[in-house]
Write a protein that holds these residues in place. Structure first.
Motif, PDB file in Angstrom:
ATOM      1  N   ALA A   1      37.160  41.222  44.183  1.00  0.00           N
ATOM      2  CA  ALA A   1      38.258  40.537  43.490  1.00  0.00           C
ATOM      3  C   ALA A   1      38.753  41.391  42.317  1.00  0.00           C
ATOM      4  N   ILE A   2      37.813  42.023  41.626  1.00  0.00           N
ATOM      5  CA  ILE A   2      38.206  42.916  40.515  1.00  0.00           C
ATOM      6  C   ILE A   2      39.004  44.092  41.068  1.00  0.00           C
TER       7      ILE A   2
ATOM      8  N   PRO B   1      37.301  37.546  54.342  1.00  0.00           N
ATOM      9  CA  PRO B   1      38.135  38.757  54.225  1.00  0.00           C
ATOM     10  C   PRO B   1      38.866  38.833  52.884  1.00  0.00           C
ATOM     11  N   VAL B   2      39.103  37.676  52.270  1.00  0.00           N
ATOM     12  CA  VAL B   2      39.615  37.612  50.900  1.00  0.00           C
ATOM     13  C   VAL B   2      38.563  36.824  50.125  1.00  0.00           C
ATOM     14  N   PRO B   3      38.195  37.291  48.933  1.00  0.00           N
ATOM     15  CA  PRO B   3      37.105  36.608  48.214  1.00  0.00           C
ATOM     16  C   PRO B   3      37.381  35.111  48.034  1.00  0.00           C
ATOM     17  N   LYS B   4      36.323  34.343  48.177  1.00  0.00           N
ATOM     18  CA  LYS B   4      36.400  32.899  47.933  1.00  0.00           C
ATOM     19  C   LYS B   4      35.447  32.573  46.798  1.00  0.00           C
TER      20      LYS B   4
ATOM     21  N   ALA C   1      36.523  32.521  40.241  1.00  0.00           N
ATOM     22  CA  ALA C   1      37.584  31.526  40.094  1.00  0.00           C
ATOM     23  C   ALA C   1      38.666  32.035  39.144  1.00  0.00           C
ATOM     24  N   LEU C   2      38.231  32.635  38.043  1.00  0.00           N
ATOM     25  CA  LEU C   2      39.193  33.182  37.083  1.00  0.00           C
ATOM     26  C   LEU C   2      40.008  34.304  37.725  1.00  0.00           C
ATOM     27  N   LEU C   3      39.308  35.192  38.431  1.00  0.00           N
ATOM     28  CA  LEU C   3      39.996  36.334  39.046  1.00  0.00           C
ATOM     29  C   LEU C   3      41.023  35.855  40.082  1.00  0.00           C
ATOM     30  N   LEU C   4      40.647  34.846  40.857  1.00  0.00           N
ATOM     31  CA  LEU C   4      41.570  34.313  41.866  1.00  0.00           C
ATOM     32  C   LEU C   4      42.788  33.674  41.189  1.00  0.00           C
TER      33      LEU C   4
END
Lengths: 734, 179, 313
Positions: A351-352, A593-596, A264-267
């Motif tokens: 995500a990183i 395909p994109v982190p959730k 959540a933070l990374l997004l």
């Protein structure tokens, strides 16, 4: 009140006997039991270069042998990893040699598995026994039913023997229980792994983001040295951790995140960076694939959205996002190393990777450099027999992106279920499986299905206690090993060579592997007489010689460009040939395909999330008995927030036990009530609370996180086992 | 004259104990004892916490109470650098020096004499750094002569903020902590 | 709040300093007792009471000799490097109370012997005529006897003060770093010695005299304890915390019960009643005083060892 301690008592009584009693005690405790070492004593100080094995970083070292006895070990100044300075474990490696609890001769089990009752046998007897059992397994189930768990460079020759035997079921917990999700996440994004040593350019970074990475407590030498360099230079450091780590104390921004909410933070960070157009636009345009879809996807993840999940204030999320952008591309969002936390770890690692991609740090100074390794031709062996079956760990590619390495937990599962085919023999080298795999009971259940469990170890470890045959290995200070040619800033090659004789009847792994192969009728795979011949042959192939390496310890290759800006043509080995902001591979396999972000399960009332990590003086569960390291940290403690301690009436320093939600109760552990941790989790250092009765100095000292990790979330992408998903409460019957 | 001192950068120190272990092997410190150690001082309330991590040892005080309290002269100030040392065969093991040290830096060696950090004088006299300084992976420790204004330690103390431990005990400690 | 953690783990030092066990308090007590006995004996010689044949000044030096030797044995037992004990006497360290003490002890013995020579046992007289000759010669000089008395009092006082200074010179332990400790140990030594002589004296006058004297010593001792604690409490935080160890902390129970009540207040009350002829003299009072004196040394030594400069949470 009276302190007539035992030693003092002895002192007083000793004095009446006379001065002789005093002289015998002359403080040589460190050298206890080592009198047999080095039969031909050479007077004076000899400096012998080698490389370290207390952890898996493999630093170049110089051992000092004084009058035939091992005195001390220092870093080899010529070694690019240690730069002349070892970490505390490397310095304390001396006591690997002097450990009074070392295994001394081969053992064969006398009673039930795990009862630790043995008959000491000769090497011939032990190896004959193993060969006979292995052949039986081969006859009955096929050679693939023999598996090898092996961690570190010392397993090279055992792997060779097992491959020659006809099995590819060779694994290490360092993948699915450690680095795996990170490597998969980065490979899916950049088409390349991070590797070990990590290709992180910490010393040149201007902004360093550590997410759960506790450098300084985790002592991987080069990283810590570079971290200190970064601190001195005034690098802007952002630390995200539920615990106020040592690294957090050096940080400009500390984000006390709620455990399990990192995605959540990374997004939200990426949301701010994309929305405010703070990313490296040229870099993303040039090398990025699917950025538009990615940008659209993350536009929903505002800091306000992330706040209730992570507990990090929206303003702090924005400030830190802008801080990162300020220093790009020299902004390094560290990928971590032990990344198996919650079961969505590949997506977190991705995500990183994506955040780094936005910073343009991959291939750039202060981000991720492009490493080199020394090219040394392989020894030419006859081809291995072609196995009839695929490896057993990942049937039907259940975990589609588990590539490169096998899943240790997959082999364990096959051992329990017998599917897709039975596993009947385990050979275990340098990994304490009951501590390194989650859910100890499953490991023990698997062991019960085996016809043969061989453990090669230096000390009577927990896993050795379950073995049918225990083979005592010499320490790294007493043997040659495979060359170290790891990828790094600069290519290098380093040699491990014996610096002292083994104190007893222990043997080096290459000898064990070769002897076993010969007994299995596989002598054609060992054309060399001894490892010196093997090493010399390989080194000659690289234009070097064993003699040269024995003198120098380390030889470095030329300095080569390591950044895109130095003229390297960027290459991304992804399907699109670009950095995949949007991953079609993942989409095709049915993944995001994109982190959730998915909210993690929360602890029931009165329970706390169990987190674990490292201490600078120990490597997993293998060093607790080394006298020098033992006395630095004899047991682990339980980090509990002071307010929680107060609420539960826990006194600092008192012993308590922990109970997890499956009712498993830990060994006793001391309370460390501190302001350095959140109120919803507790923390302990991994590797303690060992149950091997033969290892007296460590027996039931502290608590074992592994014992309490009865639950794990398996990463559907690559099969890693997320282990930070257990909840514990306090128990007082100590 | 020289005045040896150690300057330790607490902002870089990670408390890894390498200094402690290097001392153990270099000086063959008896098992279970230590001449140096790590102290961590934590202050504040989560999440606003400060840490100070210090590598501690004998302060080689300018006015060492262990020397004045010693009844035999075994504890003495070395000719070079003001280093406080113990002559083993003059020490009777009365422990007055242990009791006099506000830092609790001394202990009784199993052989009976008072023991402690020597600033690795055997190395220093050969021109090397003390073992603890030479191994530190963070390069947070510095050793040198305070009487030499050009020495690294003198310069660091000129440039940086620092404190010593328990200056109020009045012993004139010579380990400086950069903050 | 400050959390302090340390990796140090040295025996006798951690988790808190406890290098001195029972030997040192016993040594300090016996030293103090002997000091008091020398002062009493010296006073009797000086004041002319030696003319009474049952004067305690004739047997006190013998007992002092034994007690002091026992005390020194305790001290010797505490030494960790015993084979080098002779190093004490190859030097004199002017800054070291321990060095002073070891030389004072060396001087105490001849003075005790001089006192002992004033009256020799019959068997000794017969066996060693030389000693008899010396003894007779000494007894012929009133001045010499008075001077022996003065020297006994002087060295006794030195010895008594030294037992306190030994600790108070160790500034690292806040409880000990009070300049009044020498007076406390001197007074406690005197009260203990007075109680002891009271207990064993053959002469009724001496018993009465020493009971009265003891009351005086106990009152002064109480006053000194009060001053010491006030001094600590109004000093720095660490000294205040040290005082609190006695007042309400780790050592408070022993301090209040054994040192103050049983060791001082109760015997004081009993002896006040006795000297005012309200009750008969009871051996209980001096026994309590002596017990209190021993426990005082243990409490001061142990609490002092525990007191520290570092403020640990």
């Amino acid at each position: 009140m009276n302190s007539l301690s035992r030693r003092k008592f002895l002192k007083i009584t000793g004095a009446t006997v006379g001065a002789a009693a005093v002289i015998t005690g002359s403080g040589k405790a460190l050298f206890k039991g080592a009198d047999k070492v080095n039969k031909k004593i050479v007077k004076g100080i000899k400096k012998i270069p080698t490389y370290c094995d207390v952890c898996f970083w493999k630093c170049g070292a110089i051992a000092y042998v004084k009058d035939g006895k091992l005195w001390k070990i220092e870093g080899n100044p010529k070694d690019p990893l240690s730069k002349g300075r070892l970490c505390p474990r490397g310095t304390g490696g001396v006591s690997a040699h002097y450990d009074p609890e070392r295994l001394n001769s081969p053992l064969i089990r006398k009673k039930e598995r795990g009862e630790e009752k043995w008959v000491a046998v000769t090497w011939g007897e032990a190896l004959d026994y193993i060969a006979k059992k292995m052949n039986k397994i081969k006859e009955k189930y096929g050679p693939e039913s023999m598996a090898l768990f092996s961690h570190g460079v010392g397993g090279t020759f055992l792997k060779h023997t097992i491959k020659a035997f006809g099995s590819r079921n060779i694994t290490a917990p360092s993948f699915a229980q450690c680095r795996g999700p990170r490597e998969t996440g980065f490979e899916l994004t950049f088409g390349d792994v991070v590797g070990s040593p990590e290709r992180t350019d910490i010393k040149n970074s201007k902004c360093l983001v550590l997410i759960g990475s506790h450098l300084g407590e985790n002592m991987h030498n080069t990283q810590v040295q570079e971290f200190a360099e970064a601190v001195e230079k005034g690098t802007s450091i952002i630390v995200v951790d539920p615990r106020f780590s040592v690294a957090a104390s050096k940080a400009k921004y500390y984000l006390p995140i709620k455990p399990g909410t990192d995605i959540a933070l990374l997004l939200a960070w990426m949301n701010v960076i994309v929305k405010e157009k703070l990313y490296d636009i040229d870099y993303v345009n040039k090398y990025g694939f699917g950025f538009e879809q990615f940008a659209a996807e993350i536009s929903q993840y505002t800091p306000e959205w992330a706040y209730p999940e992570t507990g990090i204030e929206p303003e702090l999320i924005r400030t830190t996002a802008r801080e990162m952008a300020l220093y790009k591309p020299a902004t390094l969002v560290h990928p971590g190393r032990h990344t198996t936390w919650y079961g969505d770890d590949t997506q977190r690692s991705r995500a990183i990777a994506l955040l780094n991609a936005l910073m343009g740090s991959w291939g750039r100074k202060g981000g991720f450099y492009l490493p080199y390794n020394y090219s040394v031709p392989k020894y030419k062996y006859p081809p291995y027999p072609k196995p009839e079956h695929e490896p057993v760990d990942n049937p039907n590619h259940k975990y589609p992106f588990a590539e490169g390495e096998l899943l240790s937990t997959g082999i364990r599962e096959a051992t329990i279920t017998g599917k897709p085919y039975p596993i009947k023999g385990w050979m275990v080298y340098a990994t304490n499986l009951t501590q390194s795999l989650p859910n100890r009971e499953e490991t023990i259940k698997a062991i019960q299905n085996l016809d043969l469990l061989v453990v090669v170890d230096i000390i009577p470890s927990e896993i050795a206690g379950w073995a049918d045959v225990v083979l005592p290995e010499v320490t790294y200070l007493e043997r040659y090993d495979e060359l170290n040619t790891a990828s790094f800033r600069q290519s290098f090659i380093s040699l491990r060579q014996p610096v002292v004789d083994a104190p007893g009847d222990q043997k080096p792994n290459w000898w064990i592997a070769k002897q076993l192969a010969e007994r299995l009728g596989l002598e054609k795979y060992y054309p060399w007489k001894d490892i010196e011949e093997y090493l010399d042959t390989r080194l000659k192939g690289a234009g070097l010689s064993l003699n040269e390496l024995k003198k120098k310890g380390v030889v470095t290759g030329p300095k080569e460009p390591i950044y895109f800006d130095e003229g390297i043509e960027p290459e991304f080995y992804t399907p699109s040939g670009k950095i995949e902001f949007y991953s079609l591979q993942l989409a095709e396999a049915g993944f995001d395909p994109v982190p959730k972000y998915k909210r993690p399960e929360q602890p029931p009332p009165g329970y706390f999330r169990l987190l674990f990590g490292r201490a600078p003086v120990h490597t997993f569960s293998k060093t607790q008995s080394y006298p020098l390291l033992h006395h630095q940290m004899e047991e682990n403690v339980l980090w509990v927030n002071t307010d929680v301690a107060k609420r539960f009436g826990l006194k600092n320093g008192e012993y308590i036990k922990l109970k997890n939600t499956d009712g498993v109760i830990s060994n006793k552990i001391k309370v460390y009530a501190t302001e350095r941790i959140r109120t919803d989790c507790v923390f302990m250092v991994h590797g303690f609370g060992q149950t091997s009765k033969q290892l007296k100095s460590t027996y039931l000292r502290g608590a074992s996180d592994s014992q309490l990790i009865t639950r794990y979330n398996t990463d559907p992408i690559m099969g890693g086992t997320g282990m930070n998903v257990n909840f514990v409460t306090f128990e007082w019957e100590v | 004259m020289a005045r040896y001192a150690m300057v330790i950068d607490t902002t870089k120190c990670v408390g890894c104990q390498d200094c402690v272990i290097a001392c153990e092997t270099e000086n063959n410190v008896p098992e279970g004892y230590c001449r140096d150690w790590i102290t961590t001082a934590t202050s504040g309330k989560f999440p606003t916490v400060q840490l100070e991590i210090r590598s501690e040892r004998c302060n080689h005080c300018s006015e060492p109470p262990c020397v004045t309290s010693c009844p035999t002269g075994a504890s003495h100030i070395h000719d070079v650098g003001g280093v406080v040392l113990v002559n083993h065969d003059e020490c009777i093991g009365c422990k007055a020096c242990l009791a006099s040290c506000p830092y609790d830096a001394r202990f009784i060696h199993p052989d009976g004499y008072a023991d402690k950090c020597t600033f690795c004088i055997h190395r220093v006299e050969k021109g090397e750094d003390p073992a603890c300084v030479s191994v530190c992976p963070t390069h947070c420790m510095h050793f040198g002569d305070l009487d030499d204004p050009e020495s690294e330690v003198s310069k660091l103390l000129k440039e940086r903020k620092y404190h010593t431990n328990l200056p109020e005990a009045g012993t004139g400690p010579n380990i400086y902590y950069l903050i | 709040m400050l959390e302090l953690t340390t990796t140090r783990h040295n025996e006798l030092i951690d988790p808190f300093f406890h290098a001195w066990g029972w030997e040192i308090p016993v040594y300090l007590f016996l030293g103090g007792l002997v000091a008091g006995m020398m002062i009493i004996s010296g006073y009797f010689l000086f004041s002319g009471r030696y003319k009474e044949t049952d004067c305690s000044c004739y047997y006190l030096p013998r007992l002092s000799f034994i007690f002091l030797s026992l005390g020194m044995l305790a001290l010797f037992l505490d030494l960790e490097h015993k084979q080098y004990v002779w190093r004490l006497y190859t030097t004199f360290r002017v800054t070291s109370p321990m060095s002073w003490g070891s030389w004072i002890l060396i001087l105490v013995y001849p003075v005790l012997i001089a006192n002992m020579l004033l009256r020799l046992p019959e068997t000794t007289k017969q066996k060693i005529p030389l000693l008899k000759k010396i003894s007779d010669k000494m007894n012929s000089s009133h001045n010499l006897i008075r001077n022996i008395g003065v020297i006994n009092m002087f060295l006794g006082a030195m010895l008594g003060m030294y037992t306190g200074i030994l600790l108070s010179s160790l500034g690292a332990r806040p409880l000990w770093s009070t300049s009044i400790l020498w007076l406390l140990f001197l007074m406690s030594g005197l009260s203990g010695a007075a109680a002891f002589v009271h207990l064993i004296a053959k002469n009724v006058y001496e018993r009465e005299l020493l009971a009265k004297a003891d009351n005086g010593f106990l009152i002064i001792e109480l006053f000194v304890i009060m001053l010491m604690i006030i001094g600590l409490v109004v000093s720095t935080q660490v000294h205040k915390e040290a005082a609190m160890l006695l007042l309400s902390g780790r050592y408070a129970a022993v301090f209040w019960v054994f040192v103050i009540f049983i060791g001082i207040l109760i015997p004081l009350l009993l002896q006040l009643l006795a000297v005012n002829h309200k009750i008969h003299h009871t051996p209980l009072a001096p026994i309590l005083v002596i017990t209190g004196g021993i426990i005082l040394r243990f409490v001061i030594v142990y609490a002092g060892e525990y007191s520290h400069w570092f403020i640990v949470k």
